[in-house]
Scaffold this active site. Structure first.
Site, mmCIF file in Angstrom:
data_model
loop_
_atom_site.group_PDB
_atom_site.id
_atom_site.type_symbol
_atom_site.label_atom_id
_atom_site.label_comp_id
_atom_site.label_asym_id
_atom_site.label_seq_id
_atom_site.Cartn_x
_atom_site.Cartn_y
_atom_site.Cartn_z
ATOM 1 N N HIS A 61 -12.324 -17.073 55.595
ATOM 2 C CA HIS A 61 -12.272 -17.518 56.996
ATOM 3 C C HIS A 61 -11.850 -18.992 57.088
ATOM 4 O O HIS A 61 -11.108 -19.377 57.997
ATOM 5 C CB HIS A 61 -13.630 -17.302 57.661
ATOM 6 C CG HIS A 61 -13.647 -17.594 59.121
ATOM 7 N ND1 HIS A 61 -12.851 -16.924 60.027
ATOM 8 C CD2 HIS A 61 -14.361 -18.484 59.851
ATOM 9 C CE1 HIS A 61 -13.084 -17.379 61.241
ATOM 10 N NE2 HIS A 61 -13.988 -18.330 61.163
ATOM 11 N N HIS B 245 11.538 -14.385 62.753
ATOM 12 C CA HIS B 245 11.037 -13.705 61.564
ATOM 13 C C HIS B 245 10.102 -14.623 60.773
ATOM 14 O O HIS B 245 10.422 -15.758 60.489
ATOM 15 C CB HIS B 245 12.219 -13.272 60.689
ATOM 16 C CG HIS B 245 11.814 -12.419 59.540
ATOM 17 N ND1 HIS B 245 12.479 -12.460 58.341
ATOM 18 C CD2 HIS B 245 10.818 -11.505 59.403
ATOM 19 C CE1 HIS B 245 11.911 -11.604 57.508
ATOM 20 N NE2 HIS B 245 10.900 -11.016 58.129
#
Length: 131
Positions: free
Chosen positions: A98, A20
């Protein structure tokens, strides 16, 4: 021999090892992969395999609760963004610069490099739980 799903042994291994909130990157041929992050290189030649094809195959096996995508995709590659959204319509997307996405790859279990050559065809997937 495995009969279905992702046949690449390295991708299959990484997905099976995900817990998870672990991170997995999938992206284009030009993405720089930080030292220490496993690179699974699928690129054969320009455009093969495509980002979206690999992305869709990974999603057949990986439970995703959130995606991180470069903000720049909105203007530089909106067609790819629409394909991503169409593939996972109910998953939260966090848009980040980015430059941050590239840094975040350092925290990923692995990065799957495709032959894609369109700008900002990169995503970091955050694994969810199936229960």
């Amino acid at each position: 021999m495995k009969k279905t799903g992702v046949m690449n042994s390295n991708i299959s291994r990484v997905i099976a090892d995900m817990g998870h909130m672990d991170l997995l990157g999938v992206g284009d041929a030009g993405t720089p992969v930080p030292a220490g992050t496993e690179k699974i290189d699928l690129s054969v030649h320009a455009g093969l395999p495509s980002f979206i094809d690999v992305f869709k195959e990974v999603l057949k096996e990986l439970e995703v609760q959130k995606m991180y995508i470069a903000e720049e995709i909105k203007t530089q590659n909106p067609e790819q963004l629409e394909e991503i959204k169409k593939t996972l319509p109910n998953v939260e997307i966090e848009f980040i610069p980015h430059s941050e996405l590239k840094k975040m790859l350092g925290k990923s279990k692995a990065f799957i490099r495709t032959g894609e050559e369109t700008p900002y065809s990169n995503v970091i997937l955050e694994s969810g739980v199936i229960f």
